[in-house]
Design a protein around this motif. Structure first.
Motif, mmCIF file in Angstrom:
data_model
loop_
_atom_site.group_PDB
_atom_site.id
_atom_site.type_symbol
_atom_site.label_atom_id
_atom_site.label_comp_id
_atom_site.label_asym_id
_atom_site.label_seq_id
_atom_site.Cartn_x
_atom_site.Cartn_y
_atom_site.Cartn_z
ATOM 1 N N GLN A 322 0.794 -1.219 0.000
ATOM 2 C CA GLN A 322 0.000 0.000 0.000
ATOM 3 C C GLN A 322 0.832 1.278 0.000
ATOM 4 N N GLY A 323 2.148 1.148 0.138
ATOM 5 C CA GLY A 323 2.951 2.366 0.060
ATOM 6 C C GLY A 323 4.016 2.486 1.126
ATOM 7 N N TRP A 325 5.457 3.862 4.847
ATOM 8 C CA TRP A 325 4.952 4.039 6.202
ATOM 9 C C TRP A 325 6.075 4.494 7.141
ATOM 10 N N SER A 340 2.099 6.043 10.611
ATOM 11 C CA SER A 340 1.668 7.079 9.666
ATOM 12 C C SER A 340 1.962 6.648 8.241
ATOM 13 N N ARG A 341 1.028 6.898 7.405
ATOM 14 C CA ARG A 341 1.248 6.657 5.987
ATOM 15 C C ARG A 341 1.815 7.932 5.378
ATOM 16 N N ASP A 343 3.302 10.217 2.017
ATOM 17 C CA ASP A 343 3.359 10.419 0.567
ATOM 18 C C ASP A 343 4.805 10.202 0.131
ATOM 19 N N SER A 352 -2.687 8.985 10.015
ATOM 20 C CA SER A 352 -1.990 8.375 11.156
ATOM 21 C C SER A 352 -2.933 7.515 11.984
ATOM 22 N N GLY A 370 -0.908 -3.283 4.663
ATOM 23 C CA GLY A 370 -1.592 -2.322 5.525
ATOM 24 C C GLY A 370 -1.702 -2.764 6.966
ATOM 25 N N THR A 391 -4.709 -1.372 9.876
ATOM 26 C CA THR A 391 -5.112 0.009 9.605
ATOM 27 C C THR A 391 -6.532 0.075 9.031
#
Ligand code: CA
Length: 440
Positions: A322-323, A325, A340-341, A343, A352, A370, A391
């Motif tokens: 998902q990206g 963190w 916290s995710r 960008d 968060s 996630g 999350t």
């Protein structure tokens, strides 16, 4: 008549010298004539053989006596020396025996203590942890904790305690996002390389799960030895084989020093925490330039909220399906893990979550689909992935997924979703673990 006169004259001549010891003897000779014999002791003792000892003999005797005394003392001293040695040997043997008995007793006490602790651990393992509470229907719940620890040894003990799992049934709650699911198992570690210097006792290493190919692809291996105050060297290997052979293709000197073992590589950039600060940096691996610098709001740093093993592991960056963190803690959360995710382009926090998992009670953490997962102990040979935080639901639950710290000092664990492996740095060793997700 003349004979008698002669005798008389002799008596007069000898005078008092032989008066008491002179004698006259009269007898008949063989010829029939009368024979007189006069006997007197000599006044000069030295002229006669005698049984009496003189001064020289006495002197000689005295010297012999003295010599005998000396010899006697020498022989006596030797005897005493030998006796003293025997006594000393006996005393030494006695002391050694006593020391051995004392050590034997200590060994027995330690064995007994180990057995007691083992039994206690087994007993606790068989019972749910009393800290768990929450909604029993979905298996997730809050995990209470309080207090903080700063001593390293105490932290380690806390980590061991937090390792104790509760037998919670893992639900088949499958996310079908890019092959996602819940963590089902972690395989045995596979060792790829061992650092050969003290700076490699702990560190971090990665392969980019979403490499851009400009210029580095998914096979490139990135490595940072993390022992030291001014960590700037980023080793680049063409692939795993070159890592195994210890042949980096280049060494990049980073513009800012690295803190923690929480860096990660994602989409052609190295993301890391700047030393002694809550500042996150994005370093473009292609241009070898810093392209983004941003503070992580309210984050502790430089030992305020580390993992149980310390090492200034306040900020742990992670990547999953998902990206990007950030795993850290704040004063507001009082030491509980904040997730916290970010960008990946700007490093801004997009969302968060505050968990109930205390950061200093776990050894490390990683993200899969996630979900945040924590490992109980960095030093125990056999430990567990003990908590998960989802999350999607905002809830945590306890787990009991076995995890093996083969080298007993694990300083970094990250997930690579392209390889479906955990990358780990365990006491000089770079290892990977295969993971299986439930539902795949
Ligand atoms: Ca990590």
């Amino acid at each position: 008549m003349w004979v008698q006169s002669a005798v008389f004259l002799c008596l007069l001549v000898l005078g008092t010298q032989g008066q008491d010891r002179a004698s006259l003897h009269k007898s008949s000779g063989r010829s029939g004539r009368c024979q007189y014999t006069f006997t007197v002791d000599s006044p000069v003792e030295s002229s006669c053989q005698s049984s009496r000892v003189g001064p020289e003999a006495e002197n000689l005797s005295a010297r012999l006596t003295l010599l005998e005394a000396v010899v006697s003392r020498v022989l006596g001293a030797e005897v005493l020396t030998e006796a003293a040695k025997e006594v000393a040997d006996i005393q030494k043997t006695k002391r050694l025996t006593e020391d051995k008995e004392q050590l034997d007793r200590q060994v027995q006490d330690l064995r007994r203590r180990v057995e007691e602790l083992t039994m206690e651990a087994e007993k606790l393992r068989d019972n749910p942890c009393p800290l768990l509470h929450g909604n029993p229907t979905d298996g997730f719940g809050g995990i209470r904790g309080s207090g903080s620890v700063t001593n390293g040894a105490f932290q380690e003990m806390k980590a061991e305690v937090s390792e104790l799992p509760a037998p919670v049934k893992i639900q088949e709650n499958i996310h079908n996002n890019r092959g996602c699911g819940e963590l089902a198992s972690v395989g045995e570690p596979e060792t790829h390389q061992k650092a050969d210097g003290i700076t490699g006792k702990y560190g971090m290493w990665f392969q980019d799960p979403e490499a851009t190919g400009r210029p580095y692809g998914p096979d490139t291996v990135w490595r940072i030895n993390a022992v030291g105050k001014d960590i700037k060297e980023l080793y680049v290997y063409e692939n795993m084989e070159q890592l195994r052979r210890g042949l980096p293709m280049k060494v990049v000197v980073l513009p800012e020093s690295v803190e923690s073992t929480g860096a990660t590589v994602y989409r052609g950039s190295l993301y890391y925490q700047r030393r002694r600060s809550p500042t996150l940096l994005r370093f473009d691996l292609g241009s070898e330039k810093l392209v983004v610098r941003r503070d992580l709001p309210q984050s502790g740093f430089h030992g305020k909220f580390p993992y149980s093993w310390g090492g200034y592991t306040d900020i742990d960056l992670a990547v999953d399906e998902q990206g990007l963190w950030a795993i850290y803690s704040t004063d507001k959360s009082k030491g509980a893990i904040v997730l916290s995710r970010l960008d990946p382009g700007t490093l801004e926090v997009t969302r968060s979550w505050e968990t109930n998992i205390r950061k200093n009670k776990v050894a490390n953490a990683f993200m899969i689909c996630g979900r945040l997962y924590t490992v109980a102990s960095y030093i125990a040979n056999t430990t567990t992935v003990n908590y998960a935080f989802d999350t999607a639901s905002g809830k945590s639950k306890m787990l009991d997924v076995p995890f093996h710290n083969r080298y007993r000092y694990n300083s970094m664990i990250d997930y690579n979703h392209a390889k479906k492996k955990l990358y780990s740095w365990d006491n000089f060793h770079m290892v990977t673990y295969d993971v299986k997700l439930r539902g795949l």
